[in-house]
Design an enzyme around this catalytic site. Structure first.
Site, PDB file in Angstrom:
ATOM      1  N   ASN A   1      43.455  15.945  23.154  1.00  0.00           N
ATOM      2  CA  ASN A   1      43.922  17.203  22.559  1.00  0.00           C
ATOM      3  C   ASN A   1      45.089  17.801  23.357  1.00  0.00           C
ATOM      4  O   ASN A   1      45.455  18.954  23.156  1.00  0.00           O
ATOM      5  CB  ASN A   1      42.771  18.213  22.439  1.00  0.00           C
ATOM      6  CG  ASN A   1      42.200  18.608  23.794  1.00  0.00           C
ATOM      7  OD1 ASN A   1      42.658  18.130  24.830  1.00  0.00           O
ATOM      8  ND2 ASN A   1      41.216  19.487  23.797  1.00  0.00           N
TER       9      ASN A   1
ATOM     10  N   HIS B   1      45.169  18.281  26.685  1.00  0.00           N
ATOM     11  CA  HIS B   1      44.861  19.045  27.902  1.00  0.00           C
ATOM     12  C   HIS B   1      45.340  18.314  29.148  1.00  0.00           C
ATOM     13  O   HIS B   1      45.458  17.083  29.166  1.00  0.00           O
ATOM     14  CB  HIS B   1      43.369  19.415  27.994  1.00  0.00           C
ATOM     15  CG  HIS B   1      42.425  18.302  28.272  1.00  0.00           C
ATOM     16  ND1 HIS B   1      41.204  18.165  27.646  1.00  0.00           N
ATOM     17  CD2 HIS B   1      42.479  17.250  29.138  1.00  0.00           C
ATOM     18  CE1 HIS B   1      40.582  17.109  28.113  1.00  0.00           C
ATOM     19  NE2 HIS B   1      41.335  16.530  29.020  1.00  0.00           N
TER      20      HIS B   1
ATOM     21  N   ASP C   1      40.123  18.979  39.133  1.00  0.00           N
ATOM     22  CA  ASP C   1      39.097  19.751  38.425  1.00  0.00           C
ATOM     23  C   ASP C   1      37.717  19.226  38.808  1.00  0.00           C
ATOM     24  O   ASP C   1      37.595  18.209  39.502  1.00  0.00           O
ATOM     25  CB  ASP C   1      39.310  19.708  36.901  1.00  0.00           C
ATOM     26  CG  ASP C   1      39.716  18.320  36.393  1.00  0.00           C
ATOM     27  OD1 ASP C   1      39.449  17.329  37.100  1.00  0.00           O
ATOM     28  OD2 ASP C   1      40.283  18.231  35.306  1.00  0.00           O
TER      29      ASP C   1
HETATM   30  C1  F6R Z   1      40.162  14.599  34.852  1.00  0.00           C
HETATM   31  C2  F6R Z   1      41.079  15.456  34.103  1.00  0.00           C
HETATM   32  C3  F6R Z   1      41.282  15.277  32.654  1.00  0.00           C
HETATM   33  C4  F6R Z   1      41.485  13.812  32.268  1.00  0.00           C
HETATM   34  C5  F6R Z   1      41.678  13.680  30.759  1.00  0.00           C
HETATM   35  C6  F6R Z   1      41.785  12.239  30.343  1.00  0.00           C
HETATM   36  O1  F6R Z   1      40.204  14.903  36.215  1.00  0.00           O
HETATM   37  O2  F6R Z   1      41.647  16.348  34.646  1.00  0.00           O
HETATM   38  O3  F6R Z   1      42.399  16.018  32.230  1.00  0.00           O
HETATM   39  O4  F6R Z   1      42.596  13.301  32.952  1.00  0.00           O
HETATM   40  O5  F6R Z   1      40.595  14.259  30.093  1.00  0.00           O
HETATM   41  O6  F6R Z   1      40.572  11.620  30.591  1.00  0.00           O
HETATM   42  P1  F6R Z   1      40.397  10.049  30.476  1.00  0.00           P
HETATM   43  O7  F6R Z   1      41.266   9.460  31.542  1.00  0.00           O
HETATM   44  O8  F6R Z   1      38.935   9.817  30.735  1.00  0.00           O
HETATM   45  O9  F6R Z   1      40.834   9.683  29.118  1.00  0.00           O
END
Ligand code: F6R
Length: 249
Positions: free
Chosen positions: A130, A132, A62
Site C-alpha cells: 500500500n 507504506h 520499526d
Molecule cells: C519492516 C518495514 C516495512 C516493510 C514492508 C515490506 O521493517 O518497515 O515497511 O519493509 O512492509 O515488507 P516485506 O519486505 O515483508 O514485503
C-alpha cells in the site's frame, strides 16, 4: 535519485548486502535497518560477506507492539538472530524501542530522541504493497516522527505469513516517522517481486503525497532505489497516476 534494477530477488539481495557490508566496513557510525521478507535474503547474503562492523550501531526502523520479549518474530529478535549474532555485533549496538515497555508512547518518544542524537548515516527501507515505509500507512503526515501506529488491515494481511492467523498479527507498532526517516543522510529503498510493482511506481512516479508514504523519499537529496525486474514492471509514466485509480486504495 539513483536507481538500480537487478534481474531477480537474489541479485537484489546481494547488491543490497554489499551496500550494507560497505557501511559496516566503513567508519560510518550508524545504519537503520528494515526487516520483513525483502530483507531476509539480504541478511543471508550479508552473513557470507562477513563485514567487520567495527564501530557501527544498528537502529530498527520499526517494531511490533504486543509480542513477548522473546518472540522470534519481533524485529529486534529478527535482527539479533539474522544480523548481530552472525556478524558478532554486540547486543548493545542494536537500538530500537523496547517491545512491551510501558507506556508505548514514551518508548516511541525516547526512541525518536535516540535516533535524532545518533544521526542515521544510511537507512534501509522496504515498501508495503500500500506504499507504506516503516509502518507509516497511507495518509501519514510527512512531518510525522517516531510514534505508536495502528497497522492497516492490508498490512496485517500482508504479514500474516509469519503469524499463521490474521488474529495473531499485531494490531499496533512503533515506527520511525516520515520526518525521522528523511533525517537520515542516505536512503536505500528496496523492492522485490511483482506484488510491489504498483506501490513502487506510485512512489517513484506518482504524486508526492501522504497517500503514498514512500513518495516522500523524493523529498530527499540522496536516495538509492534497488529493485528487481518484477517490481519495476509498472515503471512507465503511462501506468502511473496520483493513485486514485490504483489497486492500492
Ligand atoms: C519492516 C518495514 C516495512 C516493510 C514492508 C515490506 O521493517 O518497515 O515497511 O519493509 O512492509 O515488507 P516485506 O519486505 O515483508 O514485503
Amino acid at each position: 535519485m539513483q536507481v538500480s534494477i537487478l534481474t531477480d530477488t537474489d541479485a537484489c539481495a546481494l547488491h543490497v548486502a554489499r551496500i550494507v557490508a560497505g557501511v559496516l566496513d566503513s567508519s560510518a557510525a550508524s545504519i537503520g535497518l528494515a526487516t520483513g521478507a525483502t530483507f531476509a535474503p539480504v541478511f543471508a547474503a550479508l552473513k557470507d560477506l562477513a563485514p567487520t562492523s567495527a564501530r557501527t550501531h544498528l537502529y530498527l526502523l520499526d517494531e511490533y507492539l504486543g509480542l513477548a520479549r522473546d518472540d522470534p518474530r519481533s524485529f529486534r529478535n529478527t535482527l539479533t538472530r539474522d544480523v548481530c549474532k552472525p556478524l558478532g555485533i554486540p547486543a548493545d549496538r542494536l537500538h530500537g524501542p523496547l517491545n512491551n515497555q510501558a507506556p508505548a508512547d514514551e518508548a516511541a518518544k525516547t526512541y525518536e530522541a535516540t535516533i535524532v542524537r545518533a544521526g542515521i548515516d544510511v537507512q534501509l527501507l522496504g515498501i508495503g504493497t500500500n506504499g507504506h515505509i516503516g509502518f507509516n500507512e497511507p495518509g501519514t503526515s510527512f512531518a510525522s516522527v517516531t510514534r505508536v501506529v495502528a497497522l492497516s488491515d492490508r498490512t496485517r494481511a500482508d504479514n500474516v505469513g509469519c503469524f499463521g492467523r490474521i488474529s495473531d498479527v499485531p494490531t499496533h507498532a512503533i515506527t520511525q516517522g516520515i520526518a525521522t526517516i528523511l533525517r537520515a543522510k542516505r536512503l536505500v529503498l528496496v523492492a522485490t517481486g511483482s506484488h510491489k510493482a504498483t506501490a513502487l511506481a506510485r512512489a517513484m512516479l506518482g504524486a508526492v503525497d501522504p497517500e503514498c508514504p514512500a513518495s516522500a523519499i523524493r523529498l530527499h537529496a540522496d536516495v538509492h532505489v534497488i529493485a528487481d525486474e518484477a517490481a519495476t514492471r509498472s515503471l512507465t509514466s503511462e501506468s502511473v497516476d496520483d493513485g486514485s485509480s490504483s489497486a492500492d486504495q
